[in-house]
Design a protein around this motif. Structure first.
Motif, PDB file in Angstrom:
ATOM      1  N   ARG A  65       0.834  -1.204   0.000  1.00  0.00           N
ATOM      2  CA  ARG A  65       0.000   0.000   0.000  1.00  0.00           C
ATOM      3  C   ARG A  65       0.871   1.256   0.000  1.00  0.00           C
ATOM      4  NH1 ARG A  65      -3.140   1.243  -2.558  1.00  0.00           N
ATOM      5  NH2 ARG A  65      -3.812   3.326  -2.231  1.00  0.00           N
ATOM      6  N   THR A  66       1.909   1.287   0.849  1.00  0.00           N
ATOM      7  CA  THR A  66       2.757   2.483   0.901  1.00  0.00           C
ATOM      8  C   THR A  66       3.509   2.675  -0.409  1.00  0.00           C
ATOM      9  OG1 THR A  66       4.517   1.253   2.022  1.00  0.00           O
ATOM     10  CG2 THR A  66       3.012   2.516   3.411  1.00  0.00           C
ATOM     11  N   ARG A  67       3.955   1.589  -1.026  1.00  0.00           N
ATOM     12  CA  ARG A  67       4.625   1.706  -2.329  1.00  0.00           C
ATOM     13  C   ARG A  67       3.639   2.199  -3.390  1.00  0.00           C
ATOM     14  NH1 ARG A  67       9.583  -1.609  -2.154  1.00  0.00           N
ATOM     15  NH2 ARG A  67      10.165  -1.399   0.023  1.00  0.00           N
ATOM     16  N   GLN A 114      -1.496  -8.208  -5.999  1.00  0.00           N
ATOM     17  CA  GLN A 114      -2.541  -7.824  -6.935  1.00  0.00           C
ATOM     18  C   GLN A 114      -3.630  -7.014  -6.235  1.00  0.00           C
ATOM     19  OE1 GLN A 114      -3.566 -10.527  -9.927  1.00  0.00           O
ATOM     20  NE2 GLN A 114      -5.356  -9.386 -10.590  1.00  0.00           N
ATOM     21  N   GLU A 115      -4.009  -7.419  -5.035  1.00  0.00           N
ATOM     22  CA  GLU A 115      -5.036  -6.700  -4.278  1.00  0.00           C
ATOM     23  C   GLU A 115      -4.662  -5.228  -4.099  1.00  0.00           C
ATOM     24  OE1 GLU A 115      -5.187  -6.644   0.377  1.00  0.00           O
ATOM     25  OE2 GLU A 115      -6.391  -8.359  -0.310  1.00  0.00           O
ATOM     26  N   ARG A 141     -13.984  -0.491 -14.354  1.00  0.00           N
ATOM     27  CA  ARG A 141     -12.765  -0.006 -13.713  1.00  0.00           C
ATOM     28  C   ARG A 141     -12.016  -1.185 -13.083  1.00  0.00           C
ATOM     29  NH1 ARG A 141     -15.014   3.930 -11.624  1.00  0.00           N
ATOM     30  NH2 ARG A 141     -15.574   2.967  -9.657  1.00  0.00           N
ATOM     31  N   SER A 142     -12.759  -2.072 -12.444  1.00  0.00           N
ATOM     32  CA  SER A 142     -12.161  -3.261 -11.834  1.00  0.00           C
ATOM     33  C   SER A 142     -11.536  -4.152 -12.907  1.00  0.00           C
ATOM     34  CB  SER A 142     -13.222  -4.030 -11.055  1.00  0.00           C
ATOM     35  OG  SER A 142     -12.696  -5.194 -10.515  1.00  0.00           O
ATOM     36  N   PHE A 143     -12.212  -4.301 -14.035  1.00  0.00           N
ATOM     37  CA  PHE A 143     -11.692  -5.106 -15.139  1.00  0.00           C
ATOM     38  C   PHE A 143     -10.370  -4.534 -15.661  1.00  0.00           C
ATOM     39  CE2 PHE A 143     -11.284  -5.547 -19.761  1.00  0.00           C
ATOM     40  CZ  PHE A 143     -11.152  -6.927 -19.862  1.00  0.00           C
ATOM     41  N   CYS A 149      -3.011  -5.553 -13.641  1.00  0.00           N
ATOM     42  CA  CYS A 149      -2.260  -6.239 -12.571  1.00  0.00           C
ATOM     43  C   CYS A 149      -1.826  -7.628 -13.006  1.00  0.00           C
ATOM     44  CB  CYS A 149      -3.116  -6.359 -11.314  1.00  0.00           C
ATOM     45  SG  CYS A 149      -3.384  -4.814 -10.474  1.00  0.00           S
ATOM     46  N   SER A 150      -2.716  -8.368 -13.631  1.00  0.00           N
ATOM     47  CA  SER A 150      -2.376  -9.720 -14.090  1.00  0.00           C
ATOM     48  C   SER A 150      -1.260  -9.674 -15.126  1.00  0.00           C
ATOM     49  CB  SER A 150      -3.598 -10.409 -14.685  1.00  0.00           C
ATOM     50  OG  SER A 150      -4.528 -10.680 -13.675  1.00  0.00           O
TER      51      SER A 150
END
Length: 184
Positions: A65-67, A114-115, A141-143, A149-150
């Protein structure tokens, strides 16, 4: 996970996070790292660890999260960008975090990577208005974030013969596909 602003608590969070990163980059398997070992390395008490994070997985979330917040701040300085430019920035960011990402993935923690990366991309996409309003609903947006990410994780694992610019262009071209035809 602690979300306050107490300077001492924030320092403890950073110490614990740095200790976990060090252990992973030294090759220690995540499943073999105990809270006691992590606290000893960080120089904090177990009570502090449980108050700050509760679990080792939450330390990973904090690190990512910080990165990702740094990445978000960098991208959101821009007034506008193309999807290709966002993809290119994400690739360059992910490449800059390669040793950490490899350590996490080699410990089967890619879901946490990924999360947090997907959360970060979602935050950025919420910050901007898209040319086509229907495109940026929550599911699309999620897609877009999940697909990016994948691709980043697969690119890290398998390598990529394309330059960053070419990969970004090719990936962003996917959103312009209007139909598929059977090749059989």
């Amino acid at each position: 996970m602690y979300t306050g602003s107490n300077p001492s608590a924030l320092r403890s969070q950073r110490l614990i996070a740095d200790a976990l990163i060090s252990l992973l980059e030294e090759g220690r398997p995540f499943v073999e790292i105990s809270a006691t070992e992590l606290c000893r390395r960080a120089g904090v008490s177990r009570q502090t660890f449980y108050k700050m994070f509760g679990t080792l997985e939450n330390v990973v979330r904090y690190v990512m999260r910080t990165r990702c917040e740094w990445f978000e701040a960098l991208v959101m300085k821009r007034a506008q960008f193309t999807y290709e430019e966002l993809v290119e920035a994400a690739i360059l960011f992910f490449d800059s975090q390669r040793s950490l990402a490899e350590a996490l993935v080699s410990n089967n923690l890619q879901a946490l990577v990924q999360e947090q990366m997907q959360l970060s991309l979602d935050v950025m996409l919420l910050h901007y208005r898209c040319e086509a309003p229907l495109v940026m609903d929550d599911l699309n947006r999620s897609f877009l974030a999940g697909g990016l990410c994948s691709m980043l994780l697969t690119r890290m694992r398998d390598g990529d013969e394309l330059s960053v610019k070419d990969r970004a262009r090719r990936f962003s071209d996917l959103v312009t596909i209007s139909s598929f035809a059977c090749i059989a």
